[in-house]
Design a protein around this motif. Structure first.
Motif, short mmCIF file in Angstrom:
data_model
loop_
_atom_site.label_atom_id
_atom_site.label_comp_id
_atom_site.label_asym_id
_atom_site.label_seq_id
_atom_site.Cartn_x
_atom_site.Cartn_y
_atom_site.Cartn_z
N ASP A 23 8.15 15.14 -9.82
CA ASP A 23 7.59 16.34 -9.82
C ASP A 23 8.32 17.35 -10.68
O ASP A 23 9.56 17.03 -10.85
CB ASP A 23 7.61 17.19 -8.31
CG ASP A 23 6.60 16.50 -7.54
OD1 ASP A 23 5.65 15.62 -8.16
OD2 ASP A 23 6.86 16.65 -6.28
N LYS A 24 7.73 18.04 -11.57
CA LYS A 24 8.43 19.16 -12.37
C LYS A 24 9.03 20.21 -11.51
O LYS A 24 8.57 20.57 -10.67
CB LYS A 24 7.34 19.83 -13.21
CG LYS A 24 6.43 18.80 -14.17
CD LYS A 24 7.49 18.54 -15.44
CE LYS A 24 6.32 17.78 -15.99
NZ LYS A 24 6.92 17.02 -17.33
N ARG A 25 10.56 20.52 -11.98
CA ARG A 25 11.51 21.24 -11.51
C ARG A 25 11.36 22.59 -12.36
O ARG A 25 11.52 22.32 -13.61
CB ARG A 25 12.89 20.68 -11.16
CG ARG A 25 12.54 19.56 -10.05
CD ARG A 25 13.88 19.07 -9.74
NE ARG A 25 14.81 18.99 -10.66
CZ ARG A 25 15.91 18.20 -10.64
NH1 ARG A 25 16.33 17.70 -9.47
NH2 ARG A 25 16.59 17.96 -11.65
N PRO A 26 11.82 23.74 -11.84
CA PRO A 26 11.56 24.97 -12.64
C PRO A 26 12.93 24.87 -13.76
O PRO A 26 13.98 24.63 -13.17
CB PRO A 26 11.52 26.16 -11.82
CG PRO A 26 12.08 25.54 -10.47
CD PRO A 26 11.99 24.19 -10.51
N VAL A 27 12.69 25.49 -14.84
CA VAL A 27 13.88 25.61 -15.71
C VAL A 27 14.59 26.86 -15.60
O VAL A 27 14.07 27.66 -14.79
CB VAL A 27 13.33 25.53 -17.29
CG1 VAL A 27 12.88 23.98 -17.48
CG2 VAL A 27 12.39 26.46 -17.50
N LEU A 28 15.80 26.96 -16.27
CA LEU A 28 16.52 28.20 -15.73
C LEU A 28 15.86 29.53 -16.21
O LEU A 28 15.98 30.51 -15.49
CB LEU A 28 17.82 28.13 -16.66
CG LEU A 28 18.94 29.20 -16.45
CD1 LEU A 28 19.34 29.16 -15.24
CD2 LEU A 28 20.10 28.96 -17.40
N SER A 29 15.28 29.47 -17.31
CA SER A 29 14.43 30.90 -17.81
C SER A 29 13.68 31.32 -16.81
O SER A 29 13.34 32.37 -16.51
CB SER A 29 14.00 30.63 -19.02
OG SER A 29 13.02 29.84 -19.21
N PRO B 28 0.98 -1.42 0.09
CA PRO B 28 -0.04 0.26 0.09
C PRO B 28 0.93 1.11 -0.03
O PRO B 28 2.01 1.26 0.47
CB PRO B 28 -0.88 -0.19 1.20
CG PRO B 28 -0.34 -1.36 2.00
CD PRO B 28 0.58 -2.09 1.31
N ASP B 29 0.25 2.50 -0.42
CA ASP B 29 0.95 3.69 -0.61
C ASP B 29 1.59 4.02 0.79
O ASP B 29 2.74 4.73 0.77
CB ASP B 29 0.17 4.61 -1.17
CG ASP B 29 -0.04 4.49 -2.68
OD1 ASP B 29 0.54 3.72 -3.20
OD2 ASP B 29 -1.00 5.12 -3.14
N SER B 30 1.14 3.84 1.81
CA SER B 30 1.60 4.29 3.17
C SER B 30 2.75 3.72 3.52
O SER B 30 3.53 3.93 4.39
CB SER B 30 0.42 3.96 4.21
OG SER B 30 0.25 2.73 4.46
N GLU B 31 3.10 2.49 2.82
CA GLU B 31 4.24 1.60 3.04
C GLU B 31 5.55 2.39 2.48
O GLU B 31 6.74 1.90 3.08
CB GLU B 31 4.33 0.00 2.70
CG GLU B 31 3.30 -0.56 3.53
CD GLU B 31 3.38 -0.75 4.84
OE1 GLU B 31 4.76 -0.98 5.43
OE2 GLU B 31 2.54 -0.57 6.05
N TYR B 32 5.33 3.07 1.66
CA TYR B 32 6.72 3.62 0.78
C TYR B 32 7.02 5.03 1.36
O TYR B 32 6.25 5.90 2.07
CB TYR B 32 6.12 3.93 -0.58
CG TYR B 32 5.90 2.59 -1.48
CD1 TYR B 32 7.00 1.73 -1.69
CD2 TYR B 32 4.69 1.95 -1.69
CE1 TYR B 32 6.77 0.43 -2.46
CE2 TYR B 32 4.69 1.06 -2.39
CZ TYR B 32 5.65 0.07 -2.59
OH TYR B 32 5.15 -1.18 -3.21
N ASP C 88 7.90 9.02 1.76
CA ASP C 88 7.49 10.35 1.44
C ASP C 88 8.04 10.91 0.02
O ASP C 88 7.58 11.30 -1.01
CB ASP C 88 7.27 11.19 2.51
CG ASP C 88 6.12 10.94 3.29
OD1 ASP C 88 5.22 10.34 3.14
OD2 ASP C 88 6.31 11.33 4.59
N TRP C 89 9.37 10.79 0.30
CA TRP C 89 10.32 11.26 -0.91
C TRP C 89 10.02 10.78 -2.29
O TRP C 89 10.37 11.23 -3.42
CB TRP C 89 11.97 11.64 -0.66
CG TRP C 89 12.40 9.89 -0.16
CD1 TRP C 89 12.45 9.34 0.92
CD2 TRP C 89 12.94 8.80 -1.00
NE1 TRP C 89 13.06 8.11 0.86
CE2 TRP C 89 13.29 7.72 -0.49
CE3 TRP C 89 12.98 8.93 -2.69
CZ2 TRP C 89 13.79 6.67 -1.07
CZ3 TRP C 89 13.33 7.73 -3.21
CH2 TRP C 89 13.67 6.41 -2.40
#
Length: 130
Positions: free
Chosen positions: A87-93, A74-78, A80-81
């Motif tokens: 997740d999308k990270r912001p680009v340089l611009s 189940p998801d609770s066993e994994y 948090d990270w």
């Protein structure tokens, strides 16, 4: 002689029934299956996995010789990270448009890394031999 004749026929416009009679392959390819058998027969013999087994086990994740495939928990066993890896990270611009003083630490670290990388690329392009 026959090889050049079949190559020449590839480029000739012919009626549909005549084109089916002309062989366009010049060399035979050795088959990997058993001699005398048809290739489709082996595919039908592979066992189908049950739907329940597919939804509870990660197939192909076993790296041990004598081990078995791990079960899905189940998801609770994994941790948090794990849920933030994609997740999308912001680009340089996008980071350049924001104020550097208000950026969170992770974004500031990313900004410095990407900015250094872009400056190095620019310097390399200027000094490159043409």
């Amino acid at each position: 002689m026959a090889m050049s004749w079949t190559r020449g026929l590839k480029h000739v416009v012919a009626p549909r029934h005549a084109a089916q009679l002309v062989e366009t392959r010049g060399l035979a390819i050795a088959s990997k299956g058993k001699k005398g058998g048809k290739g489709g027969a082996d595919a039908a013999k592979t066992p189908a996995l049950s739907k329940e087994l597919k939804s509870t086990t990660v197939f192909g994740a076993n790296i041990l010789k004598d081990g078995s495939d791990p079960k899905i928990q189940p998801d609770s066993e994994y941790p948090d990270w794990l849920w933030h890896l994609l997740d999308k990270r912001p680009v340089l611009s996008e980071l350049r448009r924001k104020d550097a003083k208000t950026l969170p630490y992770e974004d500031l670290k990313r900004f410095v890394k990407l900015d250094n990388r872009s400056r190095i690329k620019e310097n390399n392009a200027l000094t490159a031999k043409n």
